[in-house]
Design a protein around this motif. Sequence first.
Motif, PDB file in Angstrom:
ATOM      1  N   VAL A 117       1.206  -0.850   0.073  1.00 37.68           N
ATOM      2  CA  VAL A 117      -0.014  -0.103  -0.018  1.00 37.68           C
ATOM      3  C   VAL A 117       1.195   1.631  -0.059  1.00 37.68           C
ATOM      4  O   VAL A 117       2.436   1.429   0.568  1.00 37.68           O
ATOM      5  CB  VAL A 117      -1.160  -0.101   1.553  1.00 37.68           C
ATOM      6  CG1 VAL A 117      -2.073   1.317   1.430  1.00 37.68           C
ATOM      7  CG2 VAL A 117      -1.823  -1.320   1.191  1.00 37.68           C
ATOM      8  N   ILE A 129       1.804   5.187   1.144  1.00 34.79           N
ATOM      9  CA  ILE A 129       0.819   5.617   2.635  1.00 34.79           C
ATOM     10  C   ILE A 129       1.146   7.237   2.406  1.00 34.79           C
ATOM     11  O   ILE A 129       2.765   6.765   3.074  1.00 34.79           O
ATOM     12  CB  ILE A 129       0.839   4.854   3.850  1.00 34.79           C
ATOM     13  CG1 ILE A 129       0.536   3.729   3.690  1.00 34.79           C
ATOM     14  CG2 ILE A 129       0.243   5.974   4.613  1.00 34.79           C
ATOM     15  CD1 ILE A 129       0.700   2.503   5.138  1.00 34.79           C
ATOM     16  N   PRO A 130       1.203   7.951   1.779  1.00 40.38           N
ATOM     17  CA  PRO A 130       1.519   9.485   1.469  1.00 40.38           C
ATOM     18  C   PRO A 130       1.674   9.691   3.018  1.00 40.38           C
ATOM     19  O   PRO A 130       0.811  10.167   3.417  1.00 40.38           O
ATOM     20  CB  PRO A 130       0.705  10.222   0.476  1.00 40.38           C
ATOM     21  CG  PRO A 130      -0.388   9.024  -0.196  1.00 40.38           C
ATOM     22  CD  PRO A 130      -0.344   8.006   0.772  1.00 40.38           C
ATOM     23  N   GLY A 131       2.191  10.498   3.288  1.00 45.91           N
ATOM     24  CA  GLY A 131       2.525  11.817   4.498  1.00 45.91           C
ATOM     25  C   GLY A 131       3.196  10.725   5.624  1.00 45.91           C
ATOM     26  O   GLY A 131       3.676  11.376   6.926  1.00 45.91           O
ATOM     27  N   VAL A 132       3.132   9.336   5.309  1.00 40.75           N
ATOM     28  CA  VAL A 132       4.310   8.555   5.910  1.00 40.75           C
ATOM     29  C   VAL A 132       5.748   8.265   5.426  1.00 40.75           C
ATOM     30  O   VAL A 132       5.273   7.447   4.968  1.00 40.75           O
ATOM     31  CB  VAL A 132       3.457   7.633   6.887  1.00 40.75           C
ATOM     32  CG1 VAL A 132       3.991   6.650   7.601  1.00 40.75           C
ATOM     33  CG2 VAL A 132       1.924   7.528   7.725  1.00 40.75           C
ATOM     34  N   PHE A 156       8.012   5.124   9.671  1.00 38.68           N
ATOM     35  CA  PHE A 156       7.324   3.718   9.460  1.00 38.68           C
ATOM     36  C   PHE A 156       8.522   2.488  10.164  1.00 38.68           C
ATOM     37  O   PHE A 156       7.675   2.079  11.274  1.00 38.68           O
ATOM     38  CB  PHE A 156       6.440   3.906   8.318  1.00 38.68           C
ATOM     39  CG  PHE A 156       6.150   2.151   7.781  1.00 38.68           C
ATOM     40  CD1 PHE A 156       5.308   1.527   8.785  1.00 38.68           C
ATOM     41  CD2 PHE A 156       7.296   1.808   7.158  1.00 38.68           C
ATOM     42  CE1 PHE A 156       4.892   0.066   8.358  1.00 38.68           C
ATOM     43  CE2 PHE A 156       6.235   0.547   6.397  1.00 38.68           C
ATOM     44  CZ  PHE A 156       5.914  -0.465   7.537  1.00 38.68           C
ATOM     45  N   THR A 185       8.366   3.242  14.284  1.00 36.48           N
ATOM     46  CA  THR A 185       7.507   3.219  15.266  1.00 36.48           C
ATOM     47  C   THR A 185       7.645   1.236  15.114  1.00 36.48           C
ATOM     48  O   THR A 185       6.690   0.465  16.079  1.00 36.48           O
ATOM     49  CB  THR A 185       6.754   3.503  14.541  1.00 36.48           C
ATOM     50  OG1 THR A 185       6.546   5.055  13.834  1.00 36.48           O
ATOM     51  CG2 THR A 185       5.170   3.520  15.086  1.00 36.48           C
ATOM     52  N   GLU A 227       7.814  -0.659  18.628  1.00 34.11           N
ATOM     53  CA  GLU A 227       6.566  -1.305  19.735  1.00 34.11           C
ATOM     54  C   GLU A 227       6.493  -2.775  19.185  1.00 34.11           C
ATOM     55  O   GLU A 227       6.441  -3.349  20.221  1.00 34.11           O
ATOM     56  CB  GLU A 227       6.033  -0.913  18.063  1.00 34.11           C
ATOM     57  CG  GLU A 227       4.970   0.683  18.180  1.00 34.11           C
ATOM     58  CD  GLU A 227       3.888   0.286  18.885  1.00 34.11           C
ATOM     59  OE1 GLU A 227       2.367  -0.657  18.591  1.00 34.11           O
ATOM     60  OE2 GLU A 227       2.983   1.535  18.991  1.00 34.11           O
ATOM     61  N   SER A 236      -4.803   0.795   4.516  1.00 35.60           N
ATOM     62  CA  SER A 236      -3.025   1.374   5.055  1.00 35.60           C
ATOM     63  C   SER A 236      -2.913   0.761   6.157  1.00 35.60           C
ATOM     64  O   SER A 236      -2.702   0.939   6.551  1.00 35.60           O
ATOM     65  CB  SER A 236      -2.508   3.340   4.905  1.00 35.60           C
ATOM     66  OG  SER A 236      -3.814   3.592   3.545  1.00 35.60           O
ATOM     67  N   LEU A 254      -0.034  -0.978   8.070  1.00 37.09           N
ATOM     68  CA  LEU A 254       1.092  -0.292   9.137  1.00 37.09           C
ATOM     69  C   LEU A 254       0.864  -1.436  10.233  1.00 37.09           C
ATOM     70  O   LEU A 254       1.106  -1.462  10.747  1.00 37.09           O
ATOM     71  CB  LEU A 254       0.422   0.739   9.707  1.00 37.09           C
ATOM     72  CG  LEU A 254       0.797   1.764   9.142  1.00 37.09           C
ATOM     73  CD1 LEU A 254       0.091   2.975   9.295  1.00 37.09           C
ATOM     74  CD2 LEU A 254       1.999   2.455   8.648  1.00 37.09           C
ATOM     75  N   GLU A 314      -1.587   3.627  17.898  1.00 44.03           N
ATOM     76  CA  GLU A 314      -0.634   4.140  17.096  1.00 44.03           C
ATOM     77  C   GLU A 314      -0.634   4.360  15.946  1.00 44.03           C
ATOM     78  O   GLU A 314      -0.342   5.336  14.324  1.00 44.03           O
ATOM     79  CB  GLU A 314       0.830   3.482  17.546  1.00 44.03           C
ATOM     80  CG  GLU A 314       1.938   3.987  17.060  1.00 44.03           C
ATOM     81  CD  GLU A 314       2.237   5.267  17.595  1.00 44.03           C
ATOM     82  OE1 GLU A 314       1.699   5.367  18.682  1.00 44.03           O
ATOM     83  OE2 GLU A 314       3.084   6.289  17.025  1.00 44.03           O
ATOM     84  N   LEU A 335      -0.404   7.500  12.437  1.00 43.21           N
ATOM     85  CA  LEU A 335       0.052   8.453  11.863  1.00 43.21           C
ATOM     86  C   LEU A 335      -0.988   8.061  10.592  1.00 43.21           C
ATOM     87  O   LEU A 335      -0.067   9.672   9.589  1.00 43.21           O
ATOM     88  CB  LEU A 335       0.946   7.157  11.415  1.00 43.21           C
ATOM     89  CG  LEU A 335       2.490   6.531  12.513  1.00 43.21           C
ATOM     90  CD1 LEU A 335       2.714   5.107  11.441  1.00 43.21           C
ATOM     91  CD2 LEU A 335       3.772   7.298  12.275  1.00 43.21           C
ATOM     92  N   LEU A 336      -1.602   7.900  10.689  1.00 44.73           N
ATOM     93  CA  LEU A 336      -2.132   8.379   9.108  1.00 44.73           C
ATOM     94  C   LEU A 336      -2.705   9.081   8.918  1.00 44.73           C
ATOM     95  O   LEU A 336      -2.995  10.510   8.916  1.00 44.73           O
ATOM     96  CB  LEU A 336      -3.623   6.411   9.447  1.00 44.73           C
ATOM     97  CG  LEU A 336      -2.524   5.477   8.552  1.00 44.73           C
ATOM     98  CD1 LEU A 336      -4.057   4.891   8.450  1.00 44.73           C
ATOM     99  CD2 LEU A 336      -1.824   5.819   7.745  1.00 44.73           C
ATOM    100  N   TYR A 359      -1.871  12.169  10.794  1.00 45.95           N
ATOM    101  CA  TYR A 359      -0.688  12.437  10.932  1.00 45.95           C
ATOM    102  C   TYR A 359      -0.076  13.155  10.308  1.00 45.95           C
ATOM    103  O   TYR A 359       0.288  14.080   8.844  1.00 45.95           O
ATOM    104  CB  TYR A 359       0.142  11.920  11.387  1.00 45.95           C
ATOM    105  CG  TYR A 359       1.578  13.327  11.677  1.00 45.95           C
ATOM    106  CD1 TYR A 359       1.942  14.330  12.031  1.00 45.95           C
ATOM    107  CD2 TYR A 359       3.035  12.870  11.033  1.00 45.95           C
ATOM    108  CE1 TYR A 359       3.214  15.183  11.798  1.00 45.95           C
ATOM    109  CE2 TYR A 359       3.335  13.879  10.671  1.00 45.95           C
ATOM    110  CZ  TYR A 359       4.014  15.021  11.359  1.00 45.95           C
ATOM    111  OH  TYR A 359       4.139  15.360  10.954  1.00 45.95           O
ATOM    112  N   ALA A 360      -0.468  12.045   8.543  1.00 46.13           N
ATOM    113  CA  ALA A 360       0.484  11.684   7.792  1.00 46.13           C
ATOM    114  C   ALA A 360      -0.766  13.177   6.354  1.00 46.13           C
ATOM    115  O   ALA A 360      -0.442  13.645   6.040  1.00 46.13           O
ATOM    116  CB  ALA A 360       0.358  10.549   6.550  1.00 46.13           C
TER     117      ALA A 360
END
Lengths: 249, 449
Positions: free
Chosen positions: A88, A90-93, A98, A101, A105, B388, B392, B401, B405-406, B408-409
């Motif tokens: 996938v 994921i724009p912005g992450v 990623f 994290t 975790e 998405s 993650l 979390e 993240l999403l 925030y994106a």
Amino acid sequence: MLKITNLHAAIEGKEILKGIDLMVKPGEVHAIMGPNGSGKSTLAAVLAGRETFEVTQGEVTFQGIDVLVLSPEDRARMGLFLGFQYPVEIPGVSMVNFMKTAINEQRKFRKLEPLSASDFLKLMREKKEIVEITSNLTNRSVNEGFSGGEKKKNEIFQMAMLEPKLAILDETDSGLDIDALRIVANGVNKLRNRENATIVITHYQRLLDHIVPDYVHVLYKGKIIKSSGKELALELEEKGYDWLKELVD
Amino acid sequence: MTTIELQEELTNLYNDRSETIKKESSELINSFRNKAFEDFQRLGIPTRKNEQYKYTDLMNYLAGDYTYEIAPAKLSVKLEELFKCDIPELDTHIVLVLNGFYYNQNSFSALPEGIIISSLAEASLKYPEIVNKHYGQYADTSLDSLAALNTLFAQDGIFIYIPKNCILKRPIQIINIGYSHKNLRVTSRNLIIADKNSTASILVCDHTLCKQSFITNSLTELFLDEGSRIDYVKTQNENGNSSQISNTFIQQKENSVFTTNSITLHGGLIRNNIFAKLDGEGAQNNSYGLFFGDDNQHIANFTHIHHAKPHCTSDQLFKGILDGNSTGAFNGKILVDKFAVKTLAYQKNNNILLSKTARVNTKPQLEIYNDDVKCSHGATVGQLDNDSLFYLRSRGIGYKEAMHLLMYAFANEVISKISLGPLQERMIDLVDRRLKGELFHCENCKIHK
């Protein structure tokens, strides 16, 4: 390590998996092959905990624990990894955020301290080499604008970062040219050891020239209809699936 | 209370205080009051029958027991001691405004020659040749009753003048502070002028430092002469009892570039009205905004971008994340005149609803009077993408979390457009904490929900 017993799963009331049995031990590589629509990707998704599928029967234990009740993140933290057929975007992450994290975790789950920024960057550099990623991932968003080959390399890169006990690679070879295929396969081979196991889901024999399996299973209509050694893949390449389908239909 | 009763109350308030208000103000500022009075009488308080306020019920917020101050409050402490901006490495010329009044402070250090930063009341006496030309010229009181109301009560605020060819490297930071022992109605009026080929960054921060309610009706007129550039970032962080109507009127000449970024972190009612007129060929207007809502907050962004000359560009991006019972609205209008050929106008509004009771209304409006234009608009309202989220989580990232993240994106698309580095970092941090449900205000800012 992984024991699947009589696994049935459905989506929107339609049964896709109709009783799967499979046992994977540490150090082994299993290939799952089969014609389109046989349930290969469903099996991968169910194992990873995708909630769109409903498990209607059977059980799956991973390292002796019933994983079907666990969330996707807890399965991952136990060491299960899914390499996506369609990663996938994921724009912005950012990739860095990623991965940082995810790693931290998982470390938290294992009661380990978070990695320091410099250790993390060092680890990124190291693992990038395994799949020959030369570009600067730091500023890029997850899979955004990646080519097909880059996306698949990125899956193996993530696998290298997370060091799972069991990796399920769903059609990792699809859409790859010969060079990318070799790089991806080499990456997987470098990560193999006696402690971990791999399930490779594929359509074609050619990936199995690079990642040599211990067992080959054929999935058809939601069931494993034949299991054998690596020579089965060659036989399928030559004869197709029809002779096996006839045994079932 | 009805809108008519509120209108009456405000009219009476003005009639009571007008003598003192006028005495404290310059002739110029006073000269606009009569027309504003008439306009306000005619227009009244906007109800939801008014198309522009269809999604914002002002009466829920504007009525109540409020004091009105016609002189700056006397503080027992220095305002600069009460409030310190704590954004690391943000080096700015700080201007403090207390309850709408310019708060006198020491003179500015290292200000390039010719730049004026002062109180508007003072500037209208000291620099009539500049102020006369622009004051009240862009805020059309006959169109918007809140602009009329502001002009009616206007006494003070900020005046900024950036002279020709001046490139101001240090940003100007206007800090609007609400601080009072009583609930307060606040009117603030600002005028900002960028002369030919000048460049400046202006950061406006709104804070309330107590739990009292504030109803702020602010109006800022900006004039950008040929080739000038202004970056205008606004952060809104007020307590949940407070309401703010922020009117921004922008007039742009040839090849000027105006970029505004409104980051709404918290507040009871926040209504941002942006009226921009692209009045010179090649002018460019970028209007961006990001808003967060929870509890019973209401956040509305209204834009009116008027392409009056050929070859102008406008770009709008507004994004919102709404939780709880909060409501949001986006109403974006693009008006393209008959002769404004080769217009490029884009508009996008994306919203995420996190609860079943949060709501958002989004309404793009395009009014185009010629064929030679390129316009696009799009609006979405939805939840976060499940694929998405699963991706993650499949890497061991927990549900919360991963959501964070999403979100925030999602927010980052707007934040990344903030040009001031340290401010961008602070916003990243604030939004990050806001999304985690933690502290969402600057360390020094005491905020009460």
